[in-house]
Design an enzyme around this catalytic site. Structure first.
Site, PDB file in Angstrom:
ATOM      1  N   SER A 212      49.897   9.666  13.403  1.00  0.00           N
ATOM      2  CA  SER A 212      48.864  10.669  13.538  1.00  0.00           C
ATOM      3  C   SER A 212      49.217  11.613  14.681  1.00  0.00           C
ATOM      4  O   SER A 212      50.134  11.366  15.455  1.00  0.00           O
ATOM      5  CB  SER A 212      47.513  10.019  13.784  1.00  0.00           C
ATOM      6  OG  SER A 212      47.513   9.394  15.047  1.00  0.00           O
ATOM      7  N   LYS A 213      48.451  12.668  14.742  1.00  0.00           N
ATOM      8  CA  LYS A 213      48.759  13.769  15.646  1.00  0.00           C
ATOM      9  C   LYS A 213      49.156  13.316  17.050  1.00  0.00           C
ATOM     10  O   LYS A 213      50.022  13.897  17.679  1.00  0.00           O
ATOM     11  CB  LYS A 213      47.529  14.678  15.719  1.00  0.00           C
ATOM     12  CG  LYS A 213      47.785  16.032  16.353  1.00  0.00           C
ATOM     13  CD  LYS A 213      46.556  16.924  16.190  1.00  0.00           C
ATOM     14  CE  LYS A 213      46.828  18.325  16.711  1.00  0.00           C
ATOM     15  NZ  LYS A 213      45.687  19.223  16.400  1.00  0.00           N
TER      16      LYS A 213
END
Length: 443
Positions: A212-213
């Site tokens: 994820s980011k």
RNA sequence: GACCCUUUCGUCUAACGGUUAGGACACGUCCCUUUCACGGAUGUAAUACGAGUUCGAUUCUCGUAGGGGUCGCCA
């Protein structure tokens, strides 16, 4: 019967960053298009107005440009199926929506949302990578295709655009496998032939969680900011889910193209290994010509805080070739530059400890400094000769003096190739540093 | 939980049904060397488990277990 020309697309939604998995999907689509003389379309799936910002769009196009994945149709380029932003294709969606309504495939909820009535038939998805996948949606609720506010849902616009844009092959992440059942139902409702599907395995973190980011390296921007070489990143990404089926690892896209078959694709998820990615970067960095390396290094330095002495003078350009072969990533400049440019840098703790353990230290340093001071023409080979002479006088091996010399001049136990570094440093600076630190060490 | 995909060294991966199961990253050792490195050599390390088919299974089949994905009026 003629085979229609290959048309593939990368259809990201603007989330604020380009995910490395998305980049790999784009890369595989690009490779497939180039391998077949086809067309690579970039389509922005920005139906969610809330997060559709200019910056979010730029993250996608900048990232693709940086990776060298040029698209044939899409934003910035236009094309026969423009516009390539879903937010601008409302009229097309309205028309296709009406077709479904007229054919009786839809019904409206009380609140105005519109659903597609599923035929509730078992579906077999002939996937080029996973094989035949059985999808049973008969127990699933009907999918919504239009919101009460009149905006359309992903599945609907995705299929309409793939029909309108004449997409022949859909290469996308495995996380879309189940969606494909819905998509096939829509293609059939429109009386259109579904494209060929190929679902590629996902890229995960080293602990097998979804990237994820926040995870390091999850965003292509990370590689841009840290001045990775795009070719190195592309090379590494290719090897996640694809293999040349031999022992080669360093491959150009030209070498990959003829080998880019479904048969060479992997079937299982891959964990991202930043260390190996950095190793690829080091391989490409080492092969880079000096001007390119200088440019890469200097533009990175200029982006750093002022604390990092980011000058672009000839001194710096002279030092960069010393560093180039030593690093796996441009940010490692921050480790090498201080010891080269800061003569007053304190002696590292481990360096002091190891040096103090040397026998006959005082005498060795003095003899070494005397011989260095006698050097007339200050070149690496002359310095080497002086070290050798000092070693001979002390009846020790020259190598035994190199470590003390490194500590005297850089304060560190390790670093760039020392003799060329001293030549670059110059005799006055070398002697000044050495005598000052020798005093410090000998107390 | 249901459904789907998947399973070879820690990681990425290779191996017409017959290999001492290969390569790479990382790690250890040695060599090279004026140092740090590079490089060369070498070592530790894998077919998830159980059945079946077969003369023979990493490879084919089934089951079990593990991992991942999906089950939105997100994309």
């Amino acid at each position: 019967m003629s085979v229609p020309p290959v048309r593939v697309r990368f259809a990201p939604s603007p989330t604020g960053y380009l995910h490395v998995g998305g980049a790999r999907t784009a890369l595989f689509n690009w490779l497939f298009a180039r391998a077949h003389g086809g067309t690579f379309v970039l389509r922005i799936e920005d139906t969610d107005a809330a997060r559709n910002t200019a910056a979010a769009q730029a993250a996608i196009t900048d990232g693709l440009h940086w990776l060298g994945l040029d698209w044939d149709e899409g934003p910035e380029k236009g094309g026969p199926h423009a516009p390539y932003y879903q937010s601008q294709r409302g009229a097309i969606y309205d028309a296709y929506f009406q077709k479904l309504v007229d054919a009786g495939h839809t019904y409206t909820e009380e609140n105005g949302a519109v659903r597609f009535r599923s035929p509730r038939l078992p579906i077999v998805l002939p996937d080029k990578i996973c094989g035949d996948i059985k999808i049973d949606r008969s127990g699933e609720p009907d999918m919504t295709i239009r919101r009460p506010d009149g905006s359309y849902i992903f599945h609907f616009v995705n299929v309409v655009d793939d029909i309108k844009m004449e997409i022949t092959h859909v290469i996308r992440g495995e996380d879309h496998i189940y969606n494909t059942g819905k998509h096939i139902e829509l293609f059939q409702a429109f009386g259109a032939e579904p494209p060929v599907y190929a679902h590629i395995p996902l890229i995960l973190n080293s602990d097998a969680s979804k990237m994820s980011k926040r995870d390091q390296g999850a965003a292509v921007g990370y590689y841009q900011e840290n001045a990775f070489l795009p070719a190195a990143v592309v090379n590494y990404l290719c090897l996640l889910g694809w293999s040349p089926k031999d022992d080669r690892e360093i491959l150009t896209t030209d070498e990959i193209l003829p080998l880019f078959h479904w048969e060479n694709m992997g079937h299982s998820n891959a964990k991202f290994d930043m260390e190996k990615c950095r190793w690829f970067n080091a391989q490409y960095l080492a092969k880079l010509d000096a001007p390119s390396f200088d440019h890469l290094a200097i533009s990175w330095l200029l982006r750093q805080t002022p604390a990092l002495s980011g000058t672009d003078d000839s001194r710096l350009v002279g030092a960069l070739p010393l560093i180039q072969p030593k690093i796996k990533g441009i940010p490692e400049l921050a480790e090498h530059l201080p010891m080269l440019f800061d003569g007053a840098a304190p002696i590292a703790g481990d360096a002091m400890a190891k040096l103090s353990a040397q026998p006959d230290l005082s005498n060795r340093l003095n003899v070494l400094l005397t011989h260095l001071d006698a050097v007339v023409e200050w070149t690496a080979s002359a310095i080497q000769a002086a070290v050798a002479a000092a070693a001979a006088a002390l009846t020790i091996k020259p190598g035994a003096l190199m470590f003390p010399l490194r500590v005297l001049t850089t304060g560190q136990t390790h670093g760039v190739d020392l003799l060329p570094a001293l030549e670059w440093l110059g005799k006055p600076e070398t002697m000044q540093r050495s005598t000052a630190r020798a005093k410090l060490i000998l107390g």
